[in-house]
Design an enzyme around this catalytic site. Sequence first.
Site, short mmCIF file in Angstrom:
data_model
loop_
_atom_site.label_atom_id
_atom_site.label_comp_id
_atom_site.label_asym_id
_atom_site.label_seq_id
_atom_site.Cartn_x
_atom_site.Cartn_y
_atom_site.Cartn_z
N HIS A 17 0.84 -1.21 0.00
CA HIS A 17 0.00 0.00 0.00
C HIS A 17 0.87 1.26 0.00
O HIS A 17 0.60 2.23 -0.70
CB HIS A 17 -0.89 0.05 1.26
CG HIS A 17 -1.93 -1.02 1.33
ND1 HIS A 17 -2.12 -1.80 2.45
CD2 HIS A 17 -2.86 -1.43 0.43
CE1 HIS A 17 -3.12 -2.64 2.24
NE2 HIS A 17 -3.58 -2.45 1.03
N LYS A 41 -17.07 -7.86 6.44
CA LYS A 41 -16.21 -8.78 7.18
C LYS A 41 -15.75 -8.18 8.52
O LYS A 41 -15.65 -6.96 8.65
CB LYS A 41 -15.01 -9.21 6.33
CG LYS A 41 -14.27 -8.05 5.72
CD LYS A 41 -13.31 -8.52 4.65
CE LYS A 41 -12.64 -7.31 4.03
NZ LYS A 41 -11.90 -7.54 2.85
N ARG A 90 -1.41 -5.98 -8.37
CA ARG A 90 -0.36 -6.97 -8.13
C ARG A 90 -0.35 -7.94 -9.30
O ARG A 90 -0.21 -7.54 -10.43
CB ARG A 90 -0.62 -7.69 -6.80
CG ARG A 90 -0.22 -6.89 -5.60
CD ARG A 90 -0.86 -7.43 -4.35
NE ARG A 90 -2.31 -7.27 -4.43
CZ ARG A 90 -3.13 -7.41 -3.40
NH1 ARG A 90 -2.65 -7.77 -2.25
NH2 ARG A 90 -4.43 -7.22 -3.54
N SER A 128 -2.82 -7.77 2.77
CA SER A 128 -3.18 -7.63 4.18
C SER A 128 -3.59 -8.98 4.76
O SER A 128 -3.22 -9.32 5.89
CB SER A 128 -4.33 -6.64 4.34
OG SER A 128 -3.96 -5.37 3.91
P1 ADP Z 1 -9.74 -3.63 -0.79
O1 ADP Z 1 -10.44 -4.31 0.35
O2 ADP Z 1 -10.50 -2.48 -1.39
O3 ADP Z 1 -9.14 -4.54 -1.83
P2 ADP Z 1 -7.08 -3.31 0.22
O4 ADP Z 1 -6.71 -2.54 1.43
O5 ADP Z 1 -6.90 -4.78 0.28
O6 ADP Z 1 -8.55 -2.89 -0.06
O7 ADP Z 1 -6.32 -2.73 -1.03
C1 ADP Z 1 -6.46 -1.41 -1.48
C2 ADP Z 1 -5.82 -1.28 -2.84
O8 ADP Z 1 -4.42 -1.52 -2.74
C3 ADP Z 1 -6.32 -2.24 -3.90
O9 ADP Z 1 -6.32 -1.59 -5.15
C4 ADP Z 1 -5.31 -3.35 -3.88
O10 ADP Z 1 -5.24 -4.01 -5.13
C5 ADP Z 1 -4.05 -2.55 -3.62
N1 ADP Z 1 -2.98 -3.34 -3.01
C6 ADP Z 1 -3.02 -4.09 -1.89
N2 ADP Z 1 -1.83 -4.68 -1.64
C7 ADP Z 1 -1.01 -4.29 -2.65
C8 ADP Z 1 0.34 -4.58 -3.01
N3 ADP Z 1 1.10 -5.39 -2.30
N4 ADP Z 1 0.83 -3.99 -4.12
C9 ADP Z 1 0.04 -3.19 -4.86
N5 ADP Z 1 -1.22 -2.89 -4.61
C10 ADP Z 1 -1.76 -3.43 -3.52
#
Ligand code: ADP
Length: 159
Positions: A17, A41, A90, A128
């Site tokens: 992030h 969730k 990713r 995450s």
């Molecule tokens: P959501 O529940 O909306 O997917 P996340 O917090 O999991 O929220 O992710 C927010 C954004 O960050 C999404 O666009 C996700 O694809 C991106 N993201 C999460 N982890 C990574 C990573 N390691 N590299 C690049 N983008 C990421």
Amino acid sequence: MTVAIYPGSFDPLTNGHIDIMRRGLSVFDRVILAVAKNQSKTPTFTIEQRLEMAKEVFADEPRVEFDTFTGLLVDYAKSKNAKVLLRGLRAVSDFEYEFQLASMNRKLNDEVETVFMMTSEEHFYVSSSLVREVARYDGNVGAFVPPCVEAALKKRFKS
Ligand code: ADP
């Protein structure tokens, strides 16, 4: 001035992030890290905890704003005068969901553009949910999250 919104659950914030945020900041004038409130969730960290950790990580960056939102992302974007939704990509596995989401958001409001940024290689497999799993079983997550998140995970899962 171009304002971008980086929406997500950030439960918790990972180095992936952070990488996307920093890339966003190199292109946009302001980036709003917006934690989604309408998640069904059960979260590992409260919204407040997630915001606190993000604030700590980006304490030296005045162009970052921190916020939460409920309801439709495009409506929230409009309320903040933001024309860009920033999302991270990713592996291919992200593509289908992100494509659906971006298409739906465009149908709802075609004045808001979704911009994808690709993470650097070392964050390609960081999510995450995986970080939570590793931390739950006392694995070392120091390479995937900032120190404040590592400490919070240790505290959260200490037996
Ligand atoms: P959501 O529940 O909306 O997917 P996340 O917090 O999991 O929220 O992710 C927010 C954004 O960050 C999404 O666009 C996700 O694809 C991106 N993201 C999460 N982890 C990574 C990573 N390691 N590299 C690049 N983008 C990421």
